[in-house]
Design a protein around this motif. Structure first.
Motif, PDB file in Angstrom:
ATOM      1  N   SER A 158     -23.867  20.399  -0.346  1.00 40.52           N
ATOM      2  CA  SER A 158     -25.134  19.467  -0.284  1.00 40.52           C
ATOM      3  C   SER A 158     -25.391  19.602  -1.783  1.00 40.52           C
ATOM      4  O   SER A 158     -25.695  18.214  -2.253  1.00 40.52           O
ATOM      5  CB  SER A 158     -25.569  20.284   0.275  1.00 40.52           C
ATOM      6  N   GLU A 159     -24.962  20.279  -2.886  1.00 45.63           N
ATOM      7  CA  GLU A 159     -26.095  20.608  -4.578  1.00 45.63           C
ATOM      8  C   GLU A 159     -25.200  19.755  -4.987  1.00 45.63           C
ATOM      9  O   GLU A 159     -25.296  18.737  -6.071  1.00 45.63           O
ATOM     10  CB  GLU A 159     -25.242  21.454  -5.034  1.00 45.63           C
ATOM     11  N   GLU A 160     -23.130  19.162  -4.589  1.00 42.81           N
ATOM     12  CA  GLU A 160     -22.784  18.338  -5.870  1.00 42.81           C
ATOM     13  C   GLU A 160     -22.771  17.053  -5.162  1.00 42.81           C
ATOM     14  O   GLU A 160     -23.072  15.797  -6.031  1.00 42.81           O
ATOM     15  CB  GLU A 160     -21.383  18.777  -5.427  1.00 42.81           C
ATOM     16  N   VAL A 161     -23.401  16.633  -4.253  1.00 45.27           N
ATOM     17  CA  VAL A 161     -24.288  15.257  -3.501  1.00 45.27           C
ATOM     18  C   VAL A 161     -24.902  15.351  -4.003  1.00 45.27           C
ATOM     19  O   VAL A 161     -25.158  14.600  -4.278  1.00 45.27           O
ATOM     20  CB  VAL A 161     -23.766  15.589  -1.906  1.00 45.27           C
ATOM     21  N   LYS A 162     -25.414  16.464  -4.013  1.00 43.21           N
ATOM     22  CA  LYS A 162     -27.616  15.793  -4.816  1.00 43.21           C
ATOM     23  C   LYS A 162     -27.127  15.837  -6.220  1.00 43.21           C
ATOM     24  O   LYS A 162     -27.961  14.370  -6.537  1.00 43.21           O
ATOM     25  CB  LYS A 162     -28.347  16.962  -4.366  1.00 43.21           C
TER      26      LYS A 162
END
Length: 657
Positions: free
Chosen positions: A587-591
């Motif tokens: 999710s951090e990479e997506v954000k």
């Protein structure tokens, strides 16, 4: 006049005691310092006693040391006691004494048992004295002492008798040590290797289903490794005692048959040498195949290479042990015959393919389970368990037919699924119970999106939902209260304790679950709210409340509770949406991708934010075209959700046209 001999030879026992007593003393003092002394230290330390009051058994006191002693001392004692069998001078000396072989055996074997048992019993007596003189019921009870002593004695005696038995099979002490541990670990290790390799060779073989069956109980070592904080069945310990008695008797039998000249021979029983050689070849072959299958990402060529290399390693290693030389590489005829036989079996099993193509006929099936986790399906007297929250089998003919259709399609797609086995997917199990009482169990790794159309009628059937959804397995009258809380970074929570409200909430949730589509069940796995049904002091059930639970949320709105249990637009400052290819695994990479996207859409309108909250979802298996970062009003927290083409709001879709 014939001389009379006593039952026990005093001089022989004294000699055993003088030469081996040190092992027993070390064992006693080590146990004494890590358990009784440790407990005395705890009693005089107010800080430690609170921590140790949470321990459930005496095995939790320096467990690693206890386990090390439990699996090393019995084997070491057996090796030292029966080393006279493996040294020619000592072998000749002992057997020149005017004592029958069975008496020699009993003297050494029983002396070893005494030296092994005494430290455990003495420490148990000390613990009983501590229990009598100190108020330490919060640390352990008398039952705990007997459980600790009984379990330790049982495992130690089984390992000891196993090592004594192996001592009769070999003429080298080092080989005795190695073979003892192989012998006691063999049942667990062999079954693990066998089922793992059958899963490689036979499409659909349910290795996970079979490997769930408490394999640790098959070996005293793996059993000992699980003793910390574990409640053990006395039935298993009784079986271990019986095995120890059997091994004691077998060791005596082979000792009487043993030839004196086999001292320093790796395998003293000639008929066992071929079994040892080809057994080692087979086990190393299984290990090599499984290892290369895993590290090569299931490449069939490397897997075959692993089988050949493993078999060759095991074969020549066994030959080196038997011949006591490394000059054995010219003797490959037996290896070639072995590999040829194995190849014939494998090719034969693949050629017939009856196992892989087997799907029971509709008329043969009594009921069937289909799911993604075999750990739920423990056997009971009627074939399946009916424990709380465990799925129940399907009996409706339409559902059985739908399951068969799905199963047949997966078999037809064998090559496609094998190629995609390393992709993100799910495991699916079929467990058929036939009318004749037999079972057919299969396991497959599938890309579920390929089978949505076939799985959809199964999932959406009322029988499937009532048999698999936890909410239908709850007795409404036993629910004490319900806690509904918002997911995400806001603190919102409501407790329903009125019995009428509790029953109403559960009944509405059941209606919403029955109305839920298969697509929504897959899509809405992130966000929303959670419901906790409190069934008692230590028993509760927690599950997600999805945005599609319309009737339940309408009821909450009528009671003016909706805003208190769910994240709403009032809690969100903005939403940033980007289009691309997004995987929820990070999710951090997506954000980061969303925030750096130059064509992203920023939403601040409260109605649009509310609509986004109601339609956003996602799961860890699928890829999504839209990712949305919801920023909370506090400025520190955020949440990443996703949209697919079927759920993305029109105003988002139109922005990216």
């Amino acid at each position: 006049m014939p001389s009379k001999m006593s039952l026990f030879n005093k001089e022989l026992l004294l000699q055993i005691g003088r030469s081996m007593g040190w092992v027993s003393l070390i064992y006693f003092f080590t146990l004494f310092f890590i358990i009784p002394i440790k407990i005395l230290m705890i009693l005089h330390s107010k800080e430690d006693i609170k921590y140790y009051q949470t321990k459930t058994s005496l095995f939790e006191y320096e467990f690693q040391i206890q386990m090390g002693l439990m699996i090393v001392i019995p084997v070491l004692l057996a090796v030292l006691l029966f080393r006279f069998l493996h040294v020619k001078q000592a072998n000749d000396l002992i057997h020149s004494l005017p004592i029958k072989r069975d008496k020699i055996y009993h003297h050494y074997a029983l002396a070893g048992i005494f030296l092994l048992v005494a430290p455990i019993l003495l420490n148990s007596i000390i613990l009983l004295f501590l229990y009598s003189f100190y108020d330490i019921e919060t640390l352990f009870t008398v039952i705990d002492i007997f459980f600790w002593a009984g379990t330790t004695l049982t495992i130690s005696l089984l390992l000891y008798t196993a090592s004594v038995f192996i001592a009769m099979m070999t003429g080298i002490s080092a080989v005795q040590i190695v073979l003892t541990y192989i012998f006691v670990l063999f049942p667990t290790g062999f079954i693990l290797l066998l089922f793992t390799n059958l899963n490689i060779l036979l499409y659909g073989f349910p290795s996970s289903y079979f490997l769930r069956k408490q394999l640790e109980n098959l070996s005293p070592i793996t059993f000992a490794a699980e003793l910390e904080g574990r409640i053990t069945s006395w039935k298993i310990l009784i079986v271990y005692v019986i095995l120890a008695v059997v091994l004691y008797g077998l060791a005596l039998f082979f000792y009487k048959k043993r030839k004196l000249e086999t001292a320093s021979v790796a395998i003293s029983v000639a008929k066992l040498r071929s079994i040892f050689k080809y057994g080692a070849s087979f086990c190393f072959m299984l290990f090599g195949g499984a290892y290369f299958h895993m590290i090569s990402y299931e490449n069939i060529g490397w897997t075959v290479f692993g089988y050949v290399v493993g078999a060759a390693f095991g074969y020549f290693a066994a030959e080196m042990v038997l011949q006591k030389t490394w000059r054995v590489f010219t003797k490959f005829k037996g290896l070639a015959i072995f590999l040829g036989f194995i190849a014939f079996l494998v090719i034969g099993s693949q050629a017939f393919g009856f196992y892989e193509r087997k799907v029971p006929e509709q008329s043969e099936i009594k009921r069937v389970l289909v799911g993604d986790n075999p750990s739920f399906y423990f056997d009971s007297q009627d074939g399946f368990t009916d424990n709380f929250n465990n799925p129940k089998p399907l009996k409706d003919p339409q559902n059985i037919a739908a399951v068969r259709t799905l199963h047949e399609q997966i078999i037809a797609d064998k090559e496609i699924l094998k190629e995609s086995k390393n992709d993100i997917g799910t495991t699916i199990f079929f467990i058929y119970e036939l009318k004749n009482g037999k079972k057919v169990v299969r396991e497959y790794h599938v890309m579920m999106e390929l089978y949505k159309d076939l799985y959809k009628p199964i999932y959406e059937s009322e029988e499937f939902k009532r048999n698999s959804k936890e909410i239908f397995m709850v007795d409404e009258t036993k629910v004490k209260n319900i806690v509904i809380a918002a997911s995400g970074s806001v603190r919102k929570e409501v407790t329903l304790s009125d019995p009428k409200d509790v029953q109403k909430a559960i009944s509405l949730i059941k209606e919403d679950v029955l109305a839920e589509s298969f697509e929504d069940s897959v899509y809405f796995q992130f966000g929303g709210s959670t419901m906790e049904l409190q069934l008692g002091l230590e028993n509760s059930l927690i599950f997600e409340l999805k945005p599609t639970y319309v009737k339940f949320y309408e009821w909450l709105k009528e009671k003016n509770l909706f805003d208190q249990v769910k994240v709403t637009a009032k809690d969100i400052s903005k939403v940033v949406v980007a289009k691309g290819e997004f995987s929820p695994m990070d999710s951090e990479e997506v954000k980061r991708k969303v925030e750096q996207n130059g064509d992203s859409l920023t939403i601040t309108d409260k109605e649009q934010i509310e609509h986004a909250l109601e339609t956003a979802g996602g799961n860890y298996r699928d890829q999504y075209s839209y990712a949305a970062v919801f920023y909370y009003n506090n400025g520190d927290d955020d949440e990443v959700l996703y949209f697919d083409e079927a759920h993305v709001p029109d105003f988002v879709r139109s922005h990216f046209k």
